[in-house]
Write an enzyme that holds these catalytic residues in place. Structure first.
Site, PDB file in Angstrom:
ATOM      1  N   TRP A   6       5.049  -4.530  -3.096  1.00  0.00           N
ATOM      2  CA  TRP A   6       4.147  -4.666  -4.251  1.00  0.00           C
ATOM      3  C   TRP A   6       3.368  -5.979  -4.240  1.00  0.00           C
ATOM      4  CZ3 TRP A   6       7.244  -2.608  -9.130  1.00  0.00           C
ATOM      5  CH2 TRP A   6       7.354  -1.214  -9.028  1.00  0.00           C
ATOM      6  N   HIS A  90       6.230 -11.548   6.639  1.00  0.00           N
ATOM      7  CA  HIS A  90       4.998 -10.800   6.352  1.00  0.00           C
ATOM      8  C   HIS A  90       3.790 -11.649   6.750  1.00  0.00           C
ATOM      9  CE1 HIS A  90       1.849  -8.665   4.227  1.00  0.00           C
ATOM     10  NE2 HIS A  90       2.668  -7.631   4.191  1.00  0.00           N
ATOM     11  N   GLU A  92       1.021 -12.112   5.419  1.00  0.00           N
ATOM     12  CA  GLU A  92       0.395 -12.879   4.330  1.00  0.00           C
ATOM     13  C   GLU A  92       1.147 -14.184   4.100  1.00  0.00           C
ATOM     14  OE1 GLU A  92       0.244  -9.738   1.399  1.00  0.00           O
ATOM     15  OE2 GLU A  92      -1.343  -8.744   2.539  1.00  0.00           O
ATOM     16  N   GLY A 233       1.680  -1.262   1.408  1.00  0.00           N
ATOM     17  CA  GLY A 233       1.267  -2.295   0.464  1.00  0.00           C
ATOM     18  C   GLY A 233       0.477  -1.703  -0.688  1.00  0.00           C
TER      19      GLY A 233
HETATM   20  C1  PEP Z   1       1.788  -4.679   3.602  1.00  0.00           C
HETATM   21  O1  PEP Z   1       1.663  -5.359   2.597  1.00  0.00           O
HETATM   22  O2  PEP Z   1       2.786  -4.814   4.342  1.00  0.00           O
HETATM   23  C2  PEP Z   1       0.751  -3.710   3.926  1.00  0.00           C
HETATM   24  C3  PEP Z   1       0.863  -2.986   5.003  1.00  0.00           C
HETATM   25  O3  PEP Z   1      -0.320  -3.644   3.046  1.00  0.00           O
HETATM   26  P1  PEP Z   1      -1.425  -2.462   2.986  1.00  0.00           P
HETATM   27  O4  PEP Z   1      -0.660  -1.154   3.008  1.00  0.00           O
HETATM   28  O5  PEP Z   1      -2.135  -2.700   1.706  1.00  0.00           O
HETATM   29  O6  PEP Z   1      -2.275  -2.598   4.188  1.00  0.00           O
END
Ligand code: PEP
Length: 261
Positions: A6, A90, A92, A233
């Protein structure tokens, strides 16, 4: 397996209701592990909302030390009773918090000590893919994060380590990898674990794909025998998307259990 990341969305006031809706909308016959990873401050609300369901709760990060002078951080032991899974490394966090493979390896050790099941994220940047270095980058990440565990692979496998292949250019961009690309990377990840003499063997480690997964494209990834699920995500905040993704995962799990996929 379908894990919901999330990210920095929801509050303690609304997270429980969303988690309960997703749990109700994603009940399927096939054996699919479902995990919801809300922000730290929402863990208790989500845990309470999911009590009595078989949807697990995960954190999105832990610190690489168990305690100490680390203002604003959260350690693995603090999550006792709140989460049973944790996302590590991750992209990010690599991007915004400067996390390194070395730190992620230390986080893995903390997760193991606290008996949190780790979802370890690896994946290349767009420039790395375009210059033909994606496989080397991902193999190096696996070596750097998990290499310190040579000989302890059984402990990690017993704990249930999961690796998520998440090409950075596919995260939150709406531009997903192909199923074939993801499957090739899953093969490479398992071969790298074997090369590290990961004692349980790379085949014992589930590999997820993450990067702009939606109900519309999930089937392409689940059709690959090398892919064991998805880390989702943006779409994981939408119950109808999660319903579609988990329904697909359920059909695949049933087919695999019957030896027909
Ligand atoms: C994630 O946050 O691990 C991800 C894959 O994000 P999204 O699905 O938005 O690309």
């Amino acid at each position: 397996m379908v894990a919901a990341n999330w990210k920095m969305h929801t509050t303690p006031a609304d997270a429980g209701a969303l988690a309960a809706t997703i749990a109700a909308r994603t009940r399927v016959d096939g054996p699919v592990i479902r995990v919801i990873c809300p922000p730290f401050v929402c863990l208790a609300a989500v845990r309470d909302a999911l009590a009595g369901s078989d949807v697990a709760v995960g954190a999105q990060n832990i610190h690489h030390e168990p305690l100490g002078a680390y203002t604003g951080e959260v350690s693995a032991p603090m999550l006792a009773g709140l989460a049973t899974w944790v996302i590590l490394g991750h992209s990010e966090r690599r991007r915004d918090a400067g996390e390194t493979d070395e730190q992620i390896g230390r986080k893995l050790r903390q997760a193991v000590a606290a008996k949190l099941r780790p979802i370890v994220c690896v994946g290349e940047q767009l420039a790395e893919r375009e210059s033909g270095r994606a496989a080397d980058i991902v193999a190096d990440q696996v070596r750097a994060i998990i290499g310190g565990y040579a000989g302890e692979g059984e402990a990690l496998a017993r704990l249930g380590i999961v690796i998520a292949y998440e090409p950075v250019w596919a995260i939150g961009t709406g531009r997903n990898a192909t199923g074939a690309d993801a499957a090739a990377m899953a093969g490479l990840i398992r071969a790298t674990l074997d090369e590290l003499e990961f004692t349980a063997g790379g085949a014992a480690v589930p590999v997820l794909y993450g990067g702009s997964v939606t109900a519309a494209n999930a089937g392409e990834f689940f059709a690959e025998p090398a892919i064991d699920g998805a880390l989702v995500g943006g779409a994981s905040l939408k119950p109808e998307e999660m319903a579609g993704i988990v329904a697909r995962a359920g059909l695949t799990a049933q087919a695999r259990a019957n030896g027909i996929a």
